[in-house]
Design an enzyme around this catalytic site. Structure first.
Site, PDB file in Angstrom:
ATOM      1  NE  ARG A 182      50.277  37.606  39.615  1.00  0.00           N
ATOM      2  CZ  ARG A 182      50.634  36.753  38.653  1.00  0.00           C
ATOM      3  NH1 ARG A 182      50.993  35.525  38.964  1.00  0.00           N
ATOM      4  NH2 ARG A 182      50.645  37.137  37.389  1.00  0.00           N
ATOM      5  N   PRO A 201      43.705  32.015  35.985  1.00  0.00           N
ATOM      6  CG  PRO A 201      42.944  34.165  35.545  1.00  0.00           C
ATOM      7  CD  PRO A 201      44.108  33.253  35.307  1.00  0.00           C
ATOM      8  CB  THR A 256      44.404  25.937  36.270  1.00  0.00           C
ATOM      9  OG1 THR A 256      45.150  27.048  36.774  1.00  0.00           O
ATOM     10  CG2 THR A 256      44.955  25.533  34.916  1.00  0.00           C
ATOM     11  N   GLY A 293      46.650  30.165  47.765  1.00  0.00           N
ATOM     12  CA  GLY A 293      46.253  28.769  47.629  1.00  0.00           C
ATOM     13  C   GLY A 293      44.755  28.622  47.712  1.00  0.00           C
ATOM     14  CD  GLU A 321      43.520  21.051  50.893  1.00  0.00           C
ATOM     15  OE1 GLU A 321      43.202  20.165  51.709  1.00  0.00           O
ATOM     16  OE2 GLU A 321      44.640  21.592  50.867  1.00  0.00           O
TER      17      GLU A 321
END
Length: 762
Positions: free
Chosen positions: A651, A655, A657, A725, A728
């Site tokens: 989820r 959108p 950020t 997440g 990265e």
């Protein structure tokens, strides 16, 4: 590049503007250097001019003659500090090399003195007048330097526990119809966040306040307390905003306790603002790596054997290791896998976490090798990955909680126009420019950690959320505010978020892309506790359990941070409770977290779980990246006019950020391929380009087009927020995609980063 925010999709939150946008653009956001201190003194560091040896003596007379100098601290008069273990070994420190402990020098740029003066200018002037006599010893700089030592990481590093293996690699490779063996190199890189590595310390009696940009205020608080030998409850770390970290601020620094000790001795606040070049040696960095990849496949492209051998540089003192083979050996289906990671010890400062620490260097090698295999098979590189896609990782056979790798490849390929690519190298051009197209997979483990939160809801809907999370520029304030607003059914503008203070409920380190999943899960849980209290107050005791279920009483958080299932009439609920404010505190931990997770959370030890370490499943976010490079056939200039990435990360809470993070990751990935490298003088083991004039970073002119595609992905098996997440994710694989595109443009395979124009032969 367009700046329009993406439209929300199914399983995506609203693309609301940043919570902290106004304070940042108006200059009201306060960073560590901005915090007001009462009559501060100023510190300036003196750092070593040699990489190995010892200090024979200091000549401080000239430095002390500068007006305003208060004290000069060296190993001869420094506050005594207790030892602290390395962060990756279960301690707090980014390095166990403790400055000002003795006359011995362990690496270039080690802190050897601290000048304290009434003004910054006086401290700097005096520091420049400190004279040091050394006995220097020839240092070992990097790979192949005389005097380095190498050994397998397993057994040296507590962080690295497994050389992943399955099947019989030697037999599988020997019998493979098509084989690839190739070696790859990645350079040392430094974080260079915009905010310098500032530390300010002020004592109020026996209590210490630290103002420092940190990605882990609870870790810094407990670590400094340990070094000073005081109770952690007497230390407070404050940093409401952090000007970038990228991993450099994830662990306790070697400077903080020193500055705190000097401030205690002088009974005066001390402010330290190191220089940019000092940041190259007083903080961590990404170490250089070497890789050998062996791939064996059948004629139809199915992998039958894979071996990844990696080597990393670390310091003499610390066996720091990222060990990315834990990811590369699990990315594709393969029955015979082998791996080995080694650590090479040199006379350098200890490396540390740098955005996507294992994946950036290790996926570079694997994804370049996959492209080389595709060329040898005369196969489209996208189809090679499709043939080797898998729903279960090969080492332990565990299923992925969700895996949208090929969906990402399909979306990105379509947006990029991959079907129009002429596969033959050197077959595409535009005037004097050779054109190359390349692609690579990206992935990042889904990690979570225990987190706590306190939420206060008032009758008028005003909400206060407290959590010791970290705003390092990624939008943490925003997603936490959104989570509370959605869960409680209150307007977003009525939610106030307080973070960046170790006096608030503990949150994990802002690293490993775990923050949103961890903090939002905790906030969801606490908001649900409030909703349950409100609903219960409005429901008669005689209400059946079935009826209570329909209004959410007593239910655990759902798997998605969606809007409340049923709105709450706050006026009636508060009337029924007979109060004007409801406040709840809660502590959340992910499935599989150790039994000591909550105790460890309060003592500054994160218990990250997820990725390949889960008991019965494996959790990763995935993506696909496509790039276009243009290389001038005469000047050999390299341009990267197009970067396209498609990503699936559970989820997406916001959108807007998320897109910013993914765009920044793609740009950094390009930078890691073409620009970034810390140059090391192998004679002296010293960094050469330790400034922003010589350490190359991308600017707007380097990136003319970046397209980010976010796929909707439902994953109900990872955490209550359904978040994987992505901070990265996007800078992984970009370096490989660019090198693959360079091969397509020129027919030249380059396996060492960064690629500069002098490396091109056309």
């Amino acid at each position: 590049m367009t700046a329009a925010a993406p439209e929300p999709k199914e399983n995506m939150g609203q693309p609301v503007p940043r919570y902290d946008a106004v304070v940042k653009v108006t200059g009201r956001a306060t960073y560590a250097s901005d915090m007001p201190l009462d009559n501060p003194a100023y510190a300036f560091l003196v750092t070593s001019a040699i990489a190995k040896g010892r200090i024979d003596r200091f000549d401080l007379d000239d430095a002390k003659s500068v007006r305003g100098v208060i004290e000069i601290v060296t190993h001869e008069n420094a506050p005594k500090l207790k030892e602290s273990k390395l962060f990756s070994d279960g301690g707090y420190a980014g390095t166990t090399i403790q400055p000002l402990k003795s006359a011995e020098i362990s690496h270039d740029g080690e802190i050897i003195a601290v000048v304290v003066a009434e003004t910054y200018e006086a401290a700097r002037e005096a520091a420049n007048r400190v004279k040091v006599s050394y006995t220097a010893v020839a240092p070992s700089a990097t790979f192949d330097s005389p005097g380095t030592t190498a050994a397998a990481a397993k057994g040296q590093s507590a962080q690295f526990k497994e050389d992943a293996k399955v099947g019989d690699f030697a037999k599988g490779f020997d019998e493979a119809e098509v084989k690839i063996t190739a070696a790859y190199d990645t350079p040392a890189q430094h974080h260079n966040p915009m905010e310098l590595f500032t530390t300010s310390c002020a004592w109020m009696g026996d209590n210490l306040v630290i103002y420092e940009g940190s990605q882990y205020v609870y870790g810094l608080k407990n670590g400094v307390a340990e070094q000073l030998g005081i109770d952690a409850d007497k230390v407070r770390v404050v940093n409401p905003y952090v000007g970038g970290g990228f991993g450099s601020r994830g662990s306790m620094t070697p400077r903080t306790a020193i500055i705190a000790g000097i401030a205690r001795r002088l009974n005066r606040p001390i402010k330290l603002v190191p220089t940019r070049d000092q940041g190259f040696t007083i903080a961590t960095y990404r170490a250089e790596t070497r890789h050998e990849i062996k791939l064996g496949a059948s004629r139809d492209g199915k992998l039958v054997a894979l071996r990844h051998e990696g080597a990393e540089v670390s310091s003499r003192a610390d066996a720091y290791c990222v060990g990315g083979t834990k990811t590369t050996t699990r990315l594709y289906a393969c029955p015979n896998v082998d791996s080995l990671v080694s650590i090479v010890r040199a006379d350098r400062n200890t490396p540390g976490f740098m955005r996507s620490p294992p994946e950036v260097p290790y996926l570079f090698a694997l994804e370049c090798a996959m492209d080389e295999l595709a060329v040898k098979l005369n196969m489209d590189p996208v189809e090679l990955r499709r043939i080797n896609d898998t729903t279960n990782e090969p080492i332990g056979g565990k299923p992925y909680t969700s895996r949208s790798l090929m969906a990402c490849f399909d979306e990105a390929a379509k947006a990029f126009g991959w079907a129009q690519r002429s596969p033959q190298p050197k077959s595409m051009s535009d005037g004097d420019w050779l054109i190359g197209h390349g692609c690579a997979a990206t992935c990042y483990p889904t990690q979570m950690a225990p987190s706590a939160a306190r939420v206060r809801l008032q009758r008028d809907g005003r909400t206060r959320v407290e959590i010791a999370g970290h705003e390092i520029g990624t939008g943490a304030y925003t997603v936490i505010a959104q989570t509370a607003a959605e869960r409680l059914g209150v307007p977003l503008e009525k939610v106030a978020v307080f973070m960046g203070d170790s006096d608030l409920p503990p949150a994990p380190v802002a690293g490993g892309s775990n923050s949103t999943a961890s903090t939002c899960s905790a906030v969801m849980m606490v908001c649900d506790q409030i909703r349950q209290r409100l609903f219960k107050a409005m429901m008669p005791d005689s209400l059946t359990d079935k009826a209570k279920e329909t209004v959410g009483i007593g239910q655990a958080p759902t798997t998605q941070a969606a809007k409340s299932d049923r709105p709450v009439d706050l006026e009636k609920a508060f009337d029924a409770l007979g109060v004007g404010v409801v406040e709840e505190y809660g502590e959340w931990k992910p499935d599989g977290a150790p039994l000591d997770s909550f105790r460890a959370m309060h003592s500054g030890h994160p218990r990250l779980v997820g990725g390949h370490q889960m008991k019965d499943q494996i959790a990763y976010a995935f993506g696909a990246e496509f790039v276009e490079v243009r290389i001038n056939r005469f000047t050999h200039e390299i341009r990267c006019p197009r970067l396209v990435g498609a990503f699936a990360a559970g989820r997406i809470v916001n959108p807007r950020t998320a897109r910013s993070q993914l765009m920044g990751g793609l740009i950094w990935g390009m930078s890691s391929a073409l620009l970034e490298a810390t140059e090391i003088d192998e004679r002296t083991a010293r960094y050469v380009n330790d400034n922003l004039a010589d350490y190359l970073l991308p600017v707007n002119a380097d990136v003319s087009g970046v397209e980010v595609i976010m796929l909707t992905e439902q994953d109900d098996r990872i955490n209550p927020a359904g978040v994987k997440g992505l901070g990265e994710l996007a800078n992984v694989g970009t370096n490989a995609a660019i090198c693959n595109a360079i091969y397509h443009a020129t027919g030249q395979r380059i396996r060492k980063l960064p690629v500069r124009l002098e490396n091109i032969e056309v």
